[in-house]
Motif scaffolding. Structure first.
Motif, mmCIF file in Angstrom:
data_model
loop_
_atom_site.group_PDB
_atom_site.id
_atom_site.type_symbol
_atom_site.label_atom_id
_atom_site.label_comp_id
_atom_site.label_asym_id
_atom_site.label_seq_id
_atom_site.Cartn_x
_atom_site.Cartn_y
_atom_site.Cartn_z
ATOM 1 N N ARG A 21 -9.509 1.900 0.071
ATOM 2 C CA ARG A 21 -8.513 0.838 0.136
ATOM 3 C C ARG A 21 -8.724 -0.056 1.356
ATOM 4 O O ARG A 21 -8.600 -1.285 1.274
ATOM 5 C CB ARG A 21 -7.116 1.462 0.158
ATOM 6 N N ALA A 57 -2.302 0.445 -8.058
ATOM 7 C CA ALA A 57 -2.751 -0.875 -7.625
ATOM 8 C C ALA A 57 -1.978 -1.990 -8.321
ATOM 9 O O ALA A 57 -1.724 -3.044 -7.730
ATOM 10 C CB ALA A 57 -4.249 -1.023 -7.880
ATOM 11 N N TRP A 67 -9.174 7.812 -0.853
ATOM 12 C CA TRP A 67 -8.341 6.698 -1.292
ATOM 13 C C TRP A 67 -8.113 5.713 -0.153
ATOM 14 O O TRP A 67 -8.248 4.502 -0.322
ATOM 15 C CB TRP A 67 -7.009 7.250 -1.802
ATOM 16 N N TRP A 68 -7.757 6.227 1.030
ATOM 17 C CA TRP A 68 -7.509 5.354 2.176
ATOM 18 C C TRP A 68 -8.774 4.644 2.629
ATOM 19 O O TRP A 68 -8.739 3.451 2.994
ATOM 20 C CB TRP A 68 -6.925 6.163 3.334
ATOM 21 N N THR A 114 -4.970 5.522 -9.454
ATOM 22 C CA THR A 114 -5.254 4.412 -8.548
ATOM 23 C C THR A 114 -5.074 3.069 -9.249
ATOM 24 O O THR A 114 -4.572 2.110 -8.663
ATOM 25 C CB THR A 114 -6.687 4.536 -8.001
ATOM 26 N N ASP A 129 2.082 1.653 -3.421
ATOM 27 C CA ASP A 129 0.929 2.059 -4.232
ATOM 28 C C ASP A 129 0.619 3.538 -4.031
ATOM 29 O O ASP A 129 0.459 4.307 -4.992
ATOM 30 C CB ASP A 129 -0.258 1.182 -3.833
ATOM 31 N N PHE A 130 0.534 3.954 -2.763
ATOM 32 C CA PHE A 130 0.158 5.333 -2.466
ATOM 33 C C PHE A 130 1.206 6.321 -2.966
ATOM 34 O O PHE A 130 0.876 7.417 -3.419
ATOM 35 C CB PHE A 130 -0.040 5.491 -0.957
ATOM 36 N N SER A 162 -9.807 -6.119 -7.626
ATOM 37 C CA SER A 162 -9.481 -5.173 -6.562
ATOM 38 C C SER A 162 -9.178 -3.792 -7.126
ATOM 39 O O SER A 162 -9.619 -2.770 -6.583
ATOM 40 C CB SER A 162 -8.280 -5.678 -5.760
ATOM 41 N N ASN A 193 -9.697 -8.521 -0.652
ATOM 42 C CA ASN A 193 -8.342 -9.031 -0.859
ATOM 43 C C ASN A 193 -7.948 -10.100 0.162
ATOM 44 O O ASN A 193 -7.469 -11.177 -0.213
ATOM 45 C CB ASN A 193 -7.333 -7.876 -0.794
ATOM 46 N N ASN A 236 -11.276 -0.487 -6.259
ATOM 47 C CA ASN A 236 -10.624 0.691 -5.698
ATOM 48 C C ASN A 236 -10.809 1.911 -6.581
ATOM 49 O O ASN A 236 -11.124 3.004 -6.101
ATOM 50 C CB ASN A 236 -9.132 0.413 -5.487
ATOM 51 N N THR A 242 0.818 -1.204 0.000
ATOM 52 C CA THR A 242 0.000 0.000 0.000
ATOM 53 C C THR A 242 0.855 1.257 0.000
ATOM 54 O O THR A 242 0.533 2.241 -0.669
ATOM 55 C CB THR A 242 -0.935 0.000 1.220
ATOM 56 N N TYR A 258 -9.688 -4.022 1.025
ATOM 57 C CA TYR A 258 -8.709 -4.979 1.553
ATOM 58 C C TYR A 258 -9.371 -6.008 2.467
ATOM 59 O O TYR A 258 -9.178 -7.213 2.310
ATOM 60 C CB TYR A 258 -7.605 -4.235 2.308
#
Length: 414
Positions: free
Chosen positions: A380, A317, A376-377, A313, A294-295, A353, A388, A357, A291, A384
């Motif tokens: 995610r 991802a 976004w957080w 995003t 990713d971020f 996923s 996920n 997202n 993450t 998750y």
């Protein structure tokens, strides 16, 4: 005197009157309950805690534990005895509790927080007593239990709908709706568990806690408003806001905890070579590392290259998926299954996923008042835990469900 009564009924109160309408009942309640607590503690020191069997059956809670619950039911015994001797039917108490609770929602919607808060607390006390009255008189029956349960939902919903209406033009509307959701799910998960033969009563925010935190915060909130913001026409009532946010967070956490325990109790038992806690911890660490990568990509693409958050995003991802797969295969699950089929499954999970997202972020960016980073957080985290983690554990890295393992389990042809 008549003018003061009219002003109180219409809500046209001076700052001092607003303080006393909130503080007056509080002073009487504090004198009674604090004095009762002192006597209760003395009694406990000599005779021990007077245990209430119904309290023990309801399970422990994080904020109002067994000691305080035993105390509460001990201290209201005089009121309970008066109602018992009055001969009032238990269903009448349930109906009165429902009427007072619904009235509390109407009061707070009109801005009468002191009145609404005390009505809500009174409804909660009556709700505690109706079932006990019925069981003491041996009049308890399924119809009465259904009436009580349904009226409880109406009372909670009325109060929270009233608060939502009052805060409809502010950010507090969101926690009001969240509290409405959590307060509905907590008893629903318990009822669903009971229907499936599983007892899920524990939790930090049960109905007694919701009534206390929400009712007391609402009833006392006009005091601060009258002291610090006496000229406000539509005050925020910050004590009520704090109580509302707290109830919104903790009621949903309680519902999620009960739901998790229910699913865990009903799910088939898996034989794991390693503990579930170790697997979840390593998977969470792998997810955290992926993450972060990713971020970082999302920030770089949005802030430096001007790419839309939704497309950034997707790319972020993809990078996170590569990092996550490598760590989970080697360290978390120590999988030895064929890489090709496993990568195809992981691609399915990662692709869906990424779509979830990206779609979630795109939806949240429709609300410009919400920072895209926060959105976004939020997205995610939800994807998750809901998608996920369970699929990586049960579908991608579960070697017992791989095609090779299944072929070995099939009987060979003669």
């Amino acid at each position: 005197m008549l003018e003061n009564l009219v002003a109180w009924l219409t809500g046209n109160l001076s700052p001092s009157a607003r303080i006393w309408t909130a503080l007056g009942p509080a002073i009487l309640a504090c004198v009674y309950f604090l004095g009762g607590l002192l006597i209760f503690c003395i009694r406990v020191a000599f005779k021990g805690v007077p245990r209430d069997e119904e309290t023990l059956k309801r399970g422990n809670a994080g904020f109002v534990g067994y000691f305080l619950r035993h105390y509460f039911f001990w201290v209201i015994q005089p009121l309970w005895a008066v109602i018992l001797r009055s001969g009032l039917p238990a269903n009448a108490l349930s109906m009165l509790s429902g009427l007072l609770g619904i009235s509390s929602g109407v009061a707070v919607a009109a801005g009468r927080f002191a009145l609404g808060g005390w009505l809500f607390l009174a409804a909660g006390i009556l709700d505690v007593m109706d079932g006990r009255i019925a069981r003491t008189r041996k009049e308890a029956n399924p119809a009465g239990a259904a009436l009580d349960s349904v009226l409880d939902r109406y009372v909670d919903s009325a109060m929270l709908m009233g608060l939502a209406w009052y805060y409809r033009d502010t950010w507090v509307l969101l926690p009001a709706l969240g509290a409405l959701l959590g307060s509905s799910l907590v008893p629903y998960v318990r009822a669903k568990g009971e229907g499936l033969g599983v007892n899920v009563r524990d939790g930090a925010m049960q109905r007694l806690e919701r009534v206390l935190f929400l009712g007391a915060g609402t009833a006392l909130s006009p005091i601060l408003e009258a002291v610090f913001w006496p000229e406000e026409k539509h005050p925020m009532h910050w004590m009520a806001v704090v109580g509302l946010v707290f109830v919104a967070i903790m009621s949903n956490l309680t519902a999620i905890s009960r739901f998790r325990n229910l699913v865990k109790a009903l799910a088939p038992k898996r034989q794991e070579a390693r503990s579930e806690k170790a697997i979840v911890s390593l998977n969470a660490a792998a997810g955290a590392i992926a993450t972060v990568a990713d971020f970082a990509v999302v920030l770089a693409l949005v802030e430096w290259m001007g790419l839309l958050p939704a497309w950034a995003t997707v790319l972020g991802a993809l990078l996170g998926a590569v990092v996550n797969y490598s760590i989970n295969r080697v360290l978390t699950f120590r999988s030895t299954a064929a890489v090709g089929r496993q990568m195809m499954r992981y691609a399915v999970v990662s692709g869906t996923s990424a779509l979830l997202n990206a779609g979630g972020v795109a939806l949240l960016t429709l609300h410009p008042q919400l920072a895209y980073t926060l959105g976004w957080w939020l997205v995610r985290g939800v994807v998750y835990f809901a998608w996920n983690l369970p699929l990586q554990r049960d579908y991608v890295f579960n070697d017992t469900n791989s095609s090779d393992a299944l072929m070995e389990q099939r009987p060979h042809a003669a």
